[in-house]
Design a protein around this motif. Structure first.
Motif, mmCIF file in Angstrom:
data_model
loop_
_atom_site.group_PDB
_atom_site.id
_atom_site.type_symbol
_atom_site.label_atom_id
_atom_site.label_comp_id
_atom_site.label_asym_id
_atom_site.label_seq_id
_atom_site.Cartn_x
_atom_site.Cartn_y
_atom_site.Cartn_z
ATOM 1 N N ALA A 11 0.758 -1.127 -0.027
ATOM 2 C CA ALA A 11 -0.133 -0.136 0.190
ATOM 3 C C ALA A 11 0.804 1.341 0.007
ATOM 4 O O ALA A 11 0.545 2.446 -0.827
ATOM 5 C CB ALA A 11 -0.894 0.080 1.169
ATOM 6 N N ALA A 12 1.864 1.187 0.624
ATOM 7 C CA ALA A 12 2.868 2.285 0.733
ATOM 8 C C ALA A 12 3.436 2.672 -0.565
ATOM 9 O O ALA A 12 3.655 3.626 -1.038
ATOM 10 C CB ALA A 12 3.831 2.131 1.803
ATOM 11 N N VAL A 13 3.820 1.640 -1.204
ATOM 12 C CA VAL A 13 4.360 1.727 -2.726
ATOM 13 C C VAL A 13 3.335 2.381 -3.592
ATOM 14 O O VAL A 13 3.541 3.198 -4.330
ATOM 15 C CB VAL A 13 4.944 0.348 -3.204
ATOM 16 N N GLY A 14 2.029 1.939 -3.476
ATOM 17 C CA GLY A 14 1.009 2.400 -4.147
ATOM 18 C C GLY A 14 0.798 3.922 -4.014
ATOM 19 O O GLY A 14 0.375 4.736 -4.618
ATOM 20 N N VAL A 15 0.802 4.246 -2.740
ATOM 21 C CA VAL A 15 0.725 5.608 -2.341
ATOM 22 C C VAL A 15 1.650 6.631 -2.822
ATOM 23 O O VAL A 15 1.149 7.587 -3.477
ATOM 24 C CB VAL A 15 0.486 5.874 -0.709
ATOM 25 N N ALA A 16 2.927 6.027 -2.731
ATOM 26 C CA ALA A 16 3.995 6.853 -3.318
ATOM 27 C C ALA A 16 3.884 6.789 -4.750
ATOM 28 O O ALA A 16 4.366 8.118 -5.267
ATOM 29 C CB ALA A 16 5.401 6.151 -2.758
ATOM 30 N N ALA A 17 3.544 5.877 -5.292
ATOM 31 C CA ALA A 17 3.516 6.086 -7.055
ATOM 32 C C ALA A 17 2.510 6.876 -7.442
ATOM 33 O O ALA A 17 2.344 7.563 -8.483
ATOM 34 C CB ALA A 17 3.136 4.616 -7.539
ATOM 35 N N ALA A 18 1.287 6.902 -6.606
ATOM 36 C CA ALA A 18 0.127 7.760 -7.122
ATOM 37 C C ALA A 18 0.587 9.146 -6.688
ATOM 38 O O ALA A 18 0.283 10.024 -7.472
ATOM 39 C CB ALA A 18 -1.190 7.419 -6.075
ATOM 40 N N LEU A 19 1.355 9.513 -5.609
ATOM 41 C CA LEU A 19 1.721 10.843 -5.360
ATOM 42 C C LEU A 19 2.749 11.196 -6.578
ATOM 43 O O LEU A 19 2.550 12.402 -7.058
ATOM 44 C CB LEU A 19 2.325 10.900 -4.105
ATOM 45 N N ALA A 20 3.588 10.362 -6.892
ATOM 46 C CA ALA A 20 4.416 10.852 -7.963
ATOM 47 C C ALA A 20 3.730 11.025 -9.147
ATOM 48 O O ALA A 20 4.058 11.860 -9.942
ATOM 49 C CB ALA A 20 5.730 9.571 -7.971
#
Length: 158
Positions: free
Chosen positions: A36-45
């Motif tokens: 989930a953290a990787v998904g959030v970081a990818a969405a923010l990027a």
């Protein structure tokens, strides 16, 4: 884009991923929280990349994206705890504040918003709703003032 802005954006993306991991660690376990953290970081990027591309086309397009982003994120974060009506009102207020701030400090206002939402999510784990909301509002106000100050300083030394 200058190096300082890239560092700020990278820091906001890493911060968003770290907050997602810490908030979801207890209820989902380490592996699912990391995903989930990787998904959030990818969405923010991806959001910052889209905002940068829109800003190159036209500033009103970037401001429209900022308004949609801040409103949607605020509504989704607060809907579960405040209900749809209050979350909608809070999202409308956040949209106005962040979009108006983005007129002066485009990217820094969004970064301040992301940090304030992260502060809320981290505080909400330990505090009741009212103190978490007050501290989040204070954090957002302080970060927006700091953003304006940083932007003013950068303009005076250009």
């Amino acid at each position: 884009m200058d190096l300082n802005l890239m560092i700020f954006i990278g820091g906001a993306v890493v911060f968003g991923g770290a907050v997602a991991y810490l908030v979801l660690l207890r209820e989902r376990g380490a592996q699912r929280a990391a995903l989930a953290a990787v998904g959030v970081a990818a969405a923010l990027a991806a959001s910052f990349l889209l905002m940068l591309m829109l800003a190159r086309l036209a500033l009103p397009a970037a401001l429209m994206f900022v308004a949609l982003f801040s409103g949607a994120v605020t509504y989704l974060v607060f809907r579960r705890e405040l209900g749809a009506r209050w979350a909608g009102l809070l999202a409308a207020g956040a949209t106005i504040v962040i979009t108006a701030s983005a007129l002066f400090v485009v990217y820094l206002a969004v970064i301040a918003f992301i940090v304030a939402i992260g502060v809320y999510l981290l505080l909400r784990v330990r505090l009741r709703l009212a103190p978490a909301l007050v501290l989040t509002g204070g954090a957002l106000g302080g970060l927006l003032v700091a953003s304006a100050g940083a932007f003013w300083i950068s303009l005076t030394y250009m």
